[in-house]
Design an enzyme around this catalytic site. Sequence first.
Site, PDB file in Angstrom:
ATOM      1  N   GLU A  97       0.731  -1.072   0.055  1.00 18.39           N
ATOM      2  CA  GLU A  97       0.011  -0.044   0.056  1.00 18.39           C
ATOM      3  C   GLU A  97       0.904   0.936  -0.070  1.00 18.39           C
ATOM      4  O   GLU A  97       1.823   1.330   0.684  1.00 18.39           O
ATOM      5  CB  GLU A  97      -0.814   0.115   1.192  1.00 18.39           C
ATOM      6  CG  GLU A  97      -1.793   1.303   1.396  1.00 18.39           C
ATOM      7  CD  GLU A  97      -2.416   1.628   2.464  1.00 18.39           C
ATOM      8  OE1 GLU A  97      -3.186   2.630   2.564  1.00 18.39           O
ATOM      9  OE2 GLU A  97      -2.570   0.946   3.537  1.00 18.39           O
ATOM     10  N   ASP A 101      10.523   5.040  15.681  1.00 18.05           N
ATOM     11  CA  ASP A 101      10.356   6.570  15.204  1.00 18.05           C
ATOM     12  C   ASP A 101      10.782   7.231  16.613  1.00 18.05           C
ATOM     13  O   ASP A 101      10.112   6.878  17.590  1.00 18.05           O
ATOM     14  CB  ASP A 101       9.019   6.722  14.904  1.00 18.05           C
ATOM     15  CG  ASP A 101       8.562   8.273  14.574  1.00 18.05           C
ATOM     16  OD1 ASP A 101       9.697   9.002  14.512  1.00 18.05           O
ATOM     17  OD2 ASP A 101       7.256   8.717  14.610  1.00 18.05           O
ATOM     18  N   ASP A 106      11.123  11.406  17.819  1.00 13.68           N
ATOM     19  CA  ASP A 106      11.065  12.772  17.686  1.00 13.68           C
ATOM     20  C   ASP A 106      11.737  13.468  18.683  1.00 13.68           C
ATOM     21  O   ASP A 106      11.675  13.178  19.759  1.00 13.68           O
ATOM     22  CB  ASP A 106       9.647  13.045  17.574  1.00 13.68           C
ATOM     23  CG  ASP A 106       8.969  12.653  16.330  1.00 13.68           C
ATOM     24  OD1 ASP A 106       9.793  12.582  15.425  1.00 13.68           O
ATOM     25  OD2 ASP A 106       7.760  12.658  16.198  1.00 13.68           O
TER      26      ASP A 106
END
Length: 410
Positions: free
Chosen positions: A47, A117, A119
Amino acid sequence: MNVQDQNEFERNLYAYYKHLFPIQMIVEWLTYAKDNPPELKYFNRREFSFERSIGEDTFYQRYQQFQNAYGLQKFLLDNQQNDETSSLIKYDIGAVFDKLPKKGEKLKALEKEIVIDIDMDAYDEVRTCCQGAKICEKCWKFLQVACEILRPALFYDFGLEHILAVYSGRRGIHLWVCDSHIRKSTNEVRSAIIGYLNINIGNADSEEIIKEIKQEKIEKLHPSIQRAYMIAQQFFKQIILVDQNSLKIENVKKKILTILKQTKILNPKLEKLILETNDSFQIWEIICSQDSERLEIAKLQIILMCLYPRLDAHVSTTINHLLKGPFSIHPKTQRVCVPFNLKDSSQFNPLDTPTLPNIIQKLAELPNELKQRENENKIFPFLGKEIQSLKKYIELFEDFISKYNKPKIN
């Protein structure tokens, strides 16, 4: 961004995806040819999702799939959606499904890379140079330490070798873990891996700051915690005491006092000294001067509380989570989301990464004959290696793909 700047951004983005985006390499990476014969149509079942704008409105196109690089590039460059002029903002990569992904179909997500991930704003409580989405060379060191801690954990503790490290374009990093068996892992396995890599750092009012640390002696702690401590303490003085002066921050002081109380070191005199002192060096000297057999375990908790990687677990634990792909352009900073060398993360400076206006200017300086397409069945010529500021990042990505697909010698 005003209308004029927005129009220029959209024109530049079109030129970027036409000539500078390494589309063939993206497709080659996500094909994983070593693992997947063509008849499986592995890439076709991946996808892609796109964020586009029409005027002031933003809309998302999920469950897009492509047969090859030509189809993907054609879609990236298509500015007509529902008979209205639209502009691409960014593209995301999703899971590989059991059949071609289409909206409304009942789909089962079979595979996807685990993406770690991190940040920078997760470190706001311990950084003083910047806050929120802002970054500088000083606070970027937090993410360098995160890389130093996570790389051996992934390699030695899980045997994972194929990790593509990518700058998010603004304030963070994405570690794409691409090993074949890990791509097939369930949500439960992903949660277990991230749970292992993460440590639970409580808030200032918690009774325990790091709940995983119960023992009173470092040598009795799990080896991964010991290793993280050995790495983090090498950076503690420069980052926490010198660059950030983090120990003077009220909430950090509260956490320190909780750790000292938990380890039975705290007394009224020590608490008063710490609360009255606003220099991190002095606070650390006060702590280190305490005569207690539990001092080392307290120091370990303080150092890890400040420097241990702060993971966004939700991104990693769900197989069908969408995430911005490598070589995207961040719409806020217009920086290219470039790969970097995980083994040498200290040499990567996000403020030196190429920006869209700069590389488009360099593209305009190239001879026109380089930009011509031979026929309609081929994608436009890739000129990324002709742009000096992009070349090293493209070669790094190329090397990553090559190493993945290289046969192992038994």
